[in-house]
Design a protein around this motif. Structure first.
Motif, PDB file in Angstrom:
ATOM      1  N   GLY A  13       0.959  -1.036  -0.068  1.00  8.83           N
ATOM      2  CA  GLY A  13       0.070  -0.118   0.084  1.00  8.83           C
ATOM      3  C   GLY A  13       1.099   1.197  -0.113  1.00  8.83           C
ATOM      4  N   LEU A  14       0.350   2.467  -0.113  1.00  8.35           N
ATOM      5  CA  LEU A  14       0.896   3.725  -0.211  1.00  8.35           C
ATOM      6  C   LEU A  14       1.512   3.967   1.180  1.00  8.35           C
ATOM      7  N   ALA A  15       2.457   4.970   1.121  1.00  8.24           N
ATOM      8  CA  ALA A  15       2.958   5.297   2.592  1.00  8.24           C
ATOM      9  C   ALA A  15       1.911   5.979   3.442  1.00  8.24           C
ATOM     10  N   GLY A  16       1.546   5.532   4.594  1.00  8.86           N
ATOM     11  CA  GLY A  16       0.693   6.392   5.364  1.00  8.86           C
ATOM     12  C   GLY A  16      -0.502   5.559   5.106  1.00  8.86           C
ATOM     13  N   SER A  17      -0.638   4.364   4.626  1.00 11.39           N
ATOM     14  CA  SER A  17      -1.718   3.640   4.630  1.00 11.39           C
ATOM     15  C   SER A  17      -2.173   2.594   5.632  1.00 11.39           C
ATOM     16  N   GLY A  18      -1.245   2.399   6.614  1.00 13.05           N
ATOM     17  CA  GLY A  18      -1.405   1.617   7.969  1.00 13.05           C
ATOM     18  C   GLY A  18      -0.573   0.357   7.826  1.00 13.05           C
ATOM     19  N   LYS A  19       0.210   0.134   6.907  1.00 12.48           N
ATOM     20  CA  LYS A  19       0.931  -1.067   6.646  1.00 12.48           C
ATOM     21  C   LYS A  19       1.682  -1.403   8.193  1.00 12.48           C
ATOM     22  N   THR A  20       2.855  -0.487   8.408  1.00  7.73           N
ATOM     23  CA  THR A  20       3.345  -0.502   9.642  1.00  7.73           C
ATOM     24  C   THR A  20       2.648  -0.988  10.776  1.00  7.73           C
ATOM     25  N   HIS A  21       1.432   0.093  11.249  1.00  2.46           N
ATOM     26  CA  HIS A  21       0.357  -0.221  12.271  1.00  2.46           C
ATOM     27  C   HIS A  21      -0.186  -1.640  12.217  1.00  2.46           C
ATOM     28  N   ARG A  22      -0.497  -2.060  11.114  1.00  5.71           N
ATOM     29  CA  ARG A  22      -1.023  -3.505  10.916  1.00  5.71           C
ATOM     30  C   ARG A  22      -0.290  -4.632  11.259  1.00  5.71           C
ATOM     31  N   MET A  23       1.455  -4.324  10.671  1.00  5.55           N
ATOM     32  CA  MET A  23       2.437  -5.433  10.994  1.00  5.55           C
ATOM     33  C   MET A  23       2.550  -5.533  12.393  1.00  5.55           C
ATOM     34  N   ARG A  24       2.635  -4.258  13.128  1.00  3.83           N
ATOM     35  CA  ARG A  24       3.008  -4.565  14.592  1.00  3.83           C
ATOM     36  C   ARG A  24       2.146  -5.256  15.363  1.00  3.83           C
ATOM     37  N   ARG A  25       0.927  -5.469  14.672  1.00  4.63           N
ATOM     38  CA  ARG A  25      -0.247  -6.217  15.623  1.00  4.63           C
ATOM     39  C   ARG A  25      -0.360  -7.489  14.906  1.00  4.63           C
ATOM     40  N   THR A  26       0.375  -8.057  14.021  1.00  2.00           N
ATOM     41  CA  THR A  26       0.308  -9.334  13.387  1.00  2.00           C
ATOM     42  C   THR A  26       1.487 -10.213  14.132  1.00  2.00           C
ATOM     43  N   PRO A  27       1.047 -11.604  14.731  1.00  3.17           N
ATOM     44  CA  PRO A  27       2.108 -12.218  14.954  1.00  3.17           C
ATOM     45  C   PRO A  27       3.183 -12.614  14.027  1.00  3.17           C
ATOM     46  N   HIS A  28       4.365 -12.599  14.425  1.00  9.73           N
ATOM     47  CA  HIS A  28       5.543 -12.746  13.419  1.00  9.73           C
ATOM     48  C   HIS A  28       6.896 -13.330  14.234  1.00  9.73           C
ATOM     49  N   ASP A  29       7.767 -13.815  13.359  1.00 11.36           N
ATOM     50  CA  ASP A  29       9.051 -14.245  13.859  1.00 11.36           C
ATOM     51  C   ASP A  29       9.973 -13.119  13.530  1.00 11.36           C
ATOM     52  N   TRP A  30       9.713 -12.555  12.236  1.00  7.18           N
ATOM     53  CA  TRP A  30      10.677 -11.426  11.535  1.00  7.18           C
ATOM     54  C   TRP A  30       9.582 -10.459  10.879  1.00  7.18           C
ATOM     55  N   MET A  31      10.063  -9.237  11.093  1.00  7.73           N
ATOM     56  CA  MET A  31       9.427  -8.332  10.182  1.00  7.73           C
ATOM     57  C   MET A  31      10.384  -7.122   9.434  1.00  7.73           C
ATOM     58  N   CYS A  32      10.009  -7.110   8.330  1.00  4.72           N
ATOM     59  CA  CYS A  32      10.978  -5.928   7.457  1.00  4.72           C
ATOM     60  C   CYS A  32       9.831  -4.726   6.927  1.00  4.72           C
ATOM     61  N   ASP A  33      10.049  -3.527   7.392  1.00  2.00           N
ATOM     62  CA  ASP A  33       9.448  -2.696   7.174  1.00  2.00           C
ATOM     63  C   ASP A  33       9.981  -1.874   6.083  1.00  2.00           C
ATOM     64  N   GLU A  34       9.745  -2.081   4.716  1.00  2.90           N
ATOM     65  CA  GLU A  34      10.279  -1.577   3.575  1.00  2.90           C
ATOM     66  C   GLU A  34      11.615  -2.165   3.476  1.00  2.90           C
ATOM     67  N   GLY A  35      11.980  -2.484   2.350  1.00 11.14           N
ATOM     68  CA  GLY A  35      13.322  -2.858   2.031  1.00 11.14           C
ATOM     69  C   GLY A  35      13.703  -4.285   1.642  1.00 11.14           C
ATOM     70  N   VAL A  36      13.272  -4.832   0.672  1.00 11.82           N
ATOM     71  CA  VAL A  36      13.775  -6.038   0.277  1.00 11.82           C
ATOM     72  C   VAL A  36      14.137  -6.208  -1.074  1.00 11.82           C
ATOM     73  N   MET A  37      13.988  -4.981  -1.765  1.00 11.24           N
ATOM     74  CA  MET A  37      14.356  -4.789  -3.170  1.00 11.24           C
ATOM     75  C   MET A  37      15.302  -3.800  -3.287  1.00 11.24           C
ATOM     76  N   SER A  38      16.095  -3.849  -4.479  1.00 10.81           N
ATOM     77  CA  SER A  38      17.033  -2.956  -5.134  1.00 10.81           C
ATOM     78  C   SER A  38      18.376  -2.563  -4.544  1.00 10.81           C
ATOM     79  N   THR A  39      18.482  -2.066  -3.485  1.00 10.40           N
ATOM     80  CA  THR A  39      19.965  -1.698  -2.856  1.00 10.40           C
ATOM     81  C   THR A  39      20.466  -2.742  -1.960  1.00 10.40           C
ATOM     82  N   ASP A  40      21.925  -2.586  -1.742  1.00 12.10           N
ATOM     83  CA  ASP A  40      22.451  -3.481  -1.059  1.00 12.10           C
ATOM     84  C   ASP A  40      22.064  -3.738   0.444  1.00 12.10           C
TER      85      ASP A  40
END
Length: 130
Positions: A13-40
């Motif tokens: 979704g767009l920046a500010g759409s609530g992705k991070t907010h939702r991710m923080r409330r979802t059970p997980h072992d690992w979280m990456c908030d932006e950044g799995v593509m293109s740079t080192d």
């Protein structure tokens, strides 16, 4: 011997759409908030994601570039070949630039973008590809 199957959920979704907010409330072992593509750094995050999926972990990823279906399709193909057997799910947020940009101006979790100008500029481009 049974192979473990990891699960990755992509929040798109767009920046500010609530992705991070939702991710923080979802059970997980690992979280990456932006950044799995293109740079080192993103490539390092991609390798970490693959490693964790191979271990059978639950991973959450937010990546704004994945609003573009061609980029999304290419990355999904890459991930499927790197982490065979892992499950991939997608959560798409509404393409609502007005609300997303309002949230960008008000949020406090991105101190390097006070006022949200950088992310609103990114949203202008992303909205066209959503």
């Amino acid at each position: 011997m049974r192979m473990k199957r990891g699960l990755v959920t992509f929040f798109v979704g767009l920046a500010g759409s609530g992705k991070t907010h939702r991710m923080r409330r979802t059970p997980h072992d690992w979280m990456c908030d932006e950044g799995v593509m293109s740079t080192d750094l993103h490539e390092q995050n991609h390798r970490e994601l693959v490693l964790r999926l191979r271990r059978g972990e639950r991973c959450l990823v937010s990546e704004i570039r994945l609003v573009d279906r061609y980029i999304r399709s290419g990355y999904q193909t890459r991930l499927r070949s790197s982490a065979r057997g892992s499950r991939i799910t997608w959560v798409f947020f509404e393409n609502d630039p007005k609300t997303a940009n309002h949230n960008c101006r008000k949020r406090t979790n991105k101190p390097s973008d006070k006022g949200g100008r950088v992310h609103m500029r990114i949203n202008r481009q992303a909205t066209l590809r959503y």
